[in-house]
Design a protein around this motif. Structure first.
Motif, short mmCIF file in Angstrom:
data_model
loop_
_atom_site.label_atom_id
_atom_site.label_comp_id
_atom_site.label_asym_id
_atom_site.label_seq_id
_atom_site.Cartn_x
_atom_site.Cartn_y
_atom_site.Cartn_z
N UNK A 293 0.82 -1.21 0.00
CA UNK A 293 0.00 0.00 0.00
C UNK A 293 0.86 1.26 0.00
N UNK A 294 1.92 1.22 0.76
CA UNK A 294 2.77 2.41 0.89
C UNK A 294 3.80 2.53 -0.22
N UNK A 295 4.22 1.39 -0.79
CA UNK A 295 5.45 1.43 -1.60
C UNK A 295 5.30 0.92 -3.03
N UNK A 296 4.10 0.45 -3.42
CA UNK A 296 3.95 -0.10 -4.78
C UNK A 296 2.65 0.38 -5.40
N UNK A 297 2.56 0.26 -6.74
CA UNK A 297 1.40 0.80 -7.47
C UNK A 297 0.66 -0.26 -8.29
N UNK A 298 1.39 -1.18 -8.92
CA UNK A 298 0.71 -2.15 -9.80
C UNK A 298 1.01 -3.59 -9.38
N UNK A 299 0.10 -4.50 -9.73
CA UNK A 299 0.18 -5.90 -9.26
C UNK A 299 1.42 -6.62 -9.80
N UNK A 300 1.82 -6.27 -11.01
CA UNK A 300 2.99 -6.93 -11.61
C UNK A 300 4.32 -6.45 -11.04
#
Ligand code: ADP
Length: 169
Positions: free
Chosen positions: A123-130
């Motif tokens: 939640x804090x450090x990533x944007x996309x599932x891949x």
């Protein structure tokens, strides 16, 4: 309980925690390593009170990645996922503690970072599932299998941390 001799009392305390210690496999994927998030991620597990018992930086081969993700082999993203996992160094770890398998997943957050709560790693450090930067075992059986796949028994340390009496009482 107040009338118990100290030794018996301590035994009771030990028993209160016996059998609940678990180990889980946590890996920072190549995107997390490349983005310089190793210390940030380790800090979250360490500050919680979990204990690091194994760690190494390795670039898995594609066939190793396929073994790790064998449960997902029918999924359309399987090939891309395995190419990605084997594209660079992965920080493989084993963390130990009460409830670490389930709580580790909570620290990590939902698979899709768009659905991960703020405060979680994804939640804090990533944007996309891949490119969701981290892996964590999803249950006791998977944890055992993944630890055995990534680590030799002698690479996993059993030790008492001085913190334990303060973390567990
Ligand atoms: P988790 O890693 O949260 O246990 P899964 O086991 O379902 O999630 O999936 C393994 C990994 O596969 C995910 O962490 C993510 O990197 C990748 N993945 C899952 N779903 C997708 C998708 N729809 N598209 C691309 N990659 C995906």
């Amino acid at each position: 309980a107040f009338a118990l001799p100290a030794a018996a009392y301590m035994l009771q305390e030990q028993e209160a925690h016996a059998g609940e210690m678990e180990r889980t496999f946590i890996a920072i994927k190549p995107d997390g390593v490349q983005r310089g998030l190793i210390s940030e991620i380790i800090a979250r597990f360490e500050r919680k009170g979990f204990k690091l018992v194994a760690i190494k930086l390795v670039t898995p081969s594609k066939s190793f990645a396929q073994k790790h993700y064998h449960d997902l082999k029918e999924r359309p993203f399987f090939d891309g996922l395995c190419n990605f996992l084997s594209s660079g160094p992965v920080l493989a770890m084993v963390w130990e503690g009460e409830g670490v398998i389930k709580y580790g997943r909570k620290l990590i957050g939902a698979t899709d970072p768009q659905k991960s709560e703020p405060g979680t790693i994804r939640g804090d450090l990533a944007v996309v599932v891949g490119r969701n930067i981290i892996h964590g075992s999803d249950g006791p059986e998977t944890a055992k299998d993944e630890i055995n796949l990534w680590f030799k028994p002698e690479e996993v340390s059993s030790y008492t941390s001085n913190q334990e009496k303060w973390v567990y009482g």
